[in-house]
Design an enzyme around this catalytic site. Sequence first.
Site, short mmCIF file in Angstrom:
data_model
loop_
_atom_site.label_atom_id
_atom_site.label_comp_id
_atom_site.label_asym_id
_atom_site.label_seq_id
_atom_site.Cartn_x
_atom_site.Cartn_y
_atom_site.Cartn_z
N ARG A 137 -3.80 -7.83 -2.07
CA ARG A 137 -2.81 -8.70 -1.42
C ARG A 137 -3.08 -10.15 -1.84
NH1 ARG A 137 -2.69 -4.70 2.97
NH2 ARG A 137 -4.70 -5.40 3.76
N PHE B 33 7.48 0.48 0.29
CA PHE B 33 6.55 1.12 1.24
C PHE B 33 5.79 0.01 1.98
CE2 PHE B 33 7.03 3.73 -2.59
CZ PHE B 33 7.51 4.92 -2.07
N ASP C 108 10.90 0.08 3.87
CA ASP C 108 10.11 1.19 4.41
C ASP C 108 11.06 2.14 5.13
OD1 ASP C 108 6.80 1.47 5.03
OD2 ASP C 108 8.13 2.75 6.22
N ASP D 221 3.43 0.53 -3.23
CA ASP D 221 2.19 1.06 -2.64
C ASP D 221 2.52 2.24 -1.72
OD1 ASP D 221 -0.41 1.36 -1.66
OD2 ASP D 221 -0.15 -0.18 -0.14
N CYS E 223 -3.23 5.67 -3.61
CA CYS E 223 -4.41 5.82 -2.75
C CYS E 223 -4.88 7.27 -2.73
CB CYS E 223 -4.09 5.33 -1.34
SG CYS E 223 -2.76 6.25 -0.57
N1 SAH Z 1 1.73 -1.11 1.49
C1 SAH Z 1 1.32 -0.96 2.87
C2 SAH Z 1 0.83 0.45 3.18
C3 SAH Z 1 1.82 1.53 2.88
S1 SAH Z 1 1.58 2.96 3.84
C4 SAH Z 1 0.27 -2.01 3.22
O1 SAH Z 1 -0.22 -2.73 2.36
O2 SAH Z 1 -0.10 -2.11 4.40
C5 SAH Z 1 2.92 3.93 3.37
C6 SAH Z 1 4.24 3.55 4.01
O3 SAH Z 1 5.24 4.26 3.28
C7 SAH Z 1 4.44 3.95 5.45
O4 SAH Z 1 4.75 2.81 6.22
C8 SAH Z 1 5.61 4.95 5.45
O5 SAH Z 1 6.51 4.76 6.54
C9 SAH Z 1 6.29 4.60 4.17
N2 SAH Z 1 7.05 5.67 3.50
C10 SAH Z 1 6.68 6.95 3.26
N3 SAH Z 1 7.61 7.60 2.53
C11 SAH Z 1 8.60 6.71 2.28
C12 SAH Z 1 9.83 6.76 1.55
N4 SAH Z 1 10.22 7.87 0.92
N5 SAH Z 1 10.58 5.64 1.49
C13 SAH Z 1 10.18 4.51 2.13
N6 SAH Z 1 9.04 4.40 2.81
C14 SAH Z 1 8.25 5.48 2.90
#
Ligand code: SAH
Length: 395
Positions: free
Chosen positions: A214, A230, A252, A302, A342
């Site tokens: 970040r 995401f 998201d 991510d 991850c």
């Molecule tokens: N980048 C974030 C962590 C991501 S966790 C950070 O730095 O904190 C993964 C996220 O992806 C979750 O919030 C989940 O709701 C979302 N997610 C999962 N599948 C998805 C999809 N198909 N489209 C959009 N969001 C999605």
Amino acid sequence: MGKGSTSRRPPALIVEESAARSVQRGHPWVYREAILGDLTQHPTGTTAELRRPDGTFLARALLDPRSPLAARVLTLDPRDTNEEEIVLRRLRAAISLRSQLLADQETTAYRLSNGEGDGLPGMVIDRYERWSVLRADGAAALAFAERHGPRIEKALTEVGVTSVTLRPRDGTPRAWLGEEAPASVIALEHGMKMHVDLLHGQKTGAFLDQRENRRRVRGLAKGRRTLNLFSYAGGFSVAAALGGALEVTSVDIASSGHGTAQHTFRANGLDPGAHRFVTADVFAFLNAALQRKERWDLVICDPPSFAPNERARTRAMVTYRRLHEACLAVLSPGGILCAASCSSHITPDDFLTTIPNSPGLRVAEIHGQPADHPVTPAWIEGRYLKFVVCLLTGT
Ligand code: SAH
């Protein structure tokens, strides 16, 4: 208390040769099929002695008889018999490692214990200011953490942590030690404020493993229209905005993270009204953006783990490739793509093969997880995070 002490003789179990060699090299896990005999008579979380096929001492380990991951190594030293002392010593060592590698008044959210990486099987402890969340990875780890409450409380109190919320992997989170944590706390990450929901947020409330990434995004974002895919609680979005991004779009599928993200924007003196928060499936969003010819200068991607286990690996590779192709399709010339994974089942080299060889695309940086997520050399599953920075150059 006292169950972890040495008074009762621990059960002794024979481990098959190749698994024994792997434990000897420092791998912290033994799978069920590598242990001879029936384990079900032993209570979950029992500390057992693992032996080589010739009967000699191999390790002391926590048993999880009903899990495929049936034993988690606690120590390879036969003289290390006092479990309470081991736990306190390892906790203090873990805390000391953070103060050596992470000494920074501007960062109050970090991982105090990375489980196996700190010699504390399945015991993840994340600190947020004076609050902390302990995430127990499985039933044995939960029993282990619960019986060592006094050691955990002691070591954490020594460094000013006054509260532990317990989050079993498969159970309801609850206030556990010390004062009860508020619904939402604000913690600092390189000076950036973050709202964190310790009880209901994902994992322990935030994804602390992306802290340095970040920060990197903050350094890359100036003057760039930014897309954070995401986005969850908007950590990358806020970092980009603080770094001078022109406009940040957070996408998201769950709307709940956007609310937290907007709080976090405000806490950092940023107007969330100047940015976009979209609740949508990322694949559908990218498709629609491509149709209307919308482009971004910085795209951060991510996603959650597409390969939670080895069987899902091949399909996950296809999904990552499809996702990266779609990201590149909305990237402007001169743009930057930050692609993360991850999943421990995808190696860094595998992950790079999911980035399309588009004309002019250059992989500029490959990052992983930060110093507060240490591993032992043999614990390859512990080195799960990949964060690749690509540039779309003119040629
Ligand atoms: N980048 C974030 C962590 C991501 S966790 C950070 O730095 O904190 C993964 C996220 O992806 C979750 O919030 C989940 O709701 C979302 N997610 C999962 N599948 C998805 C999809 N198909 N489209 C959009 N969001 C999605």
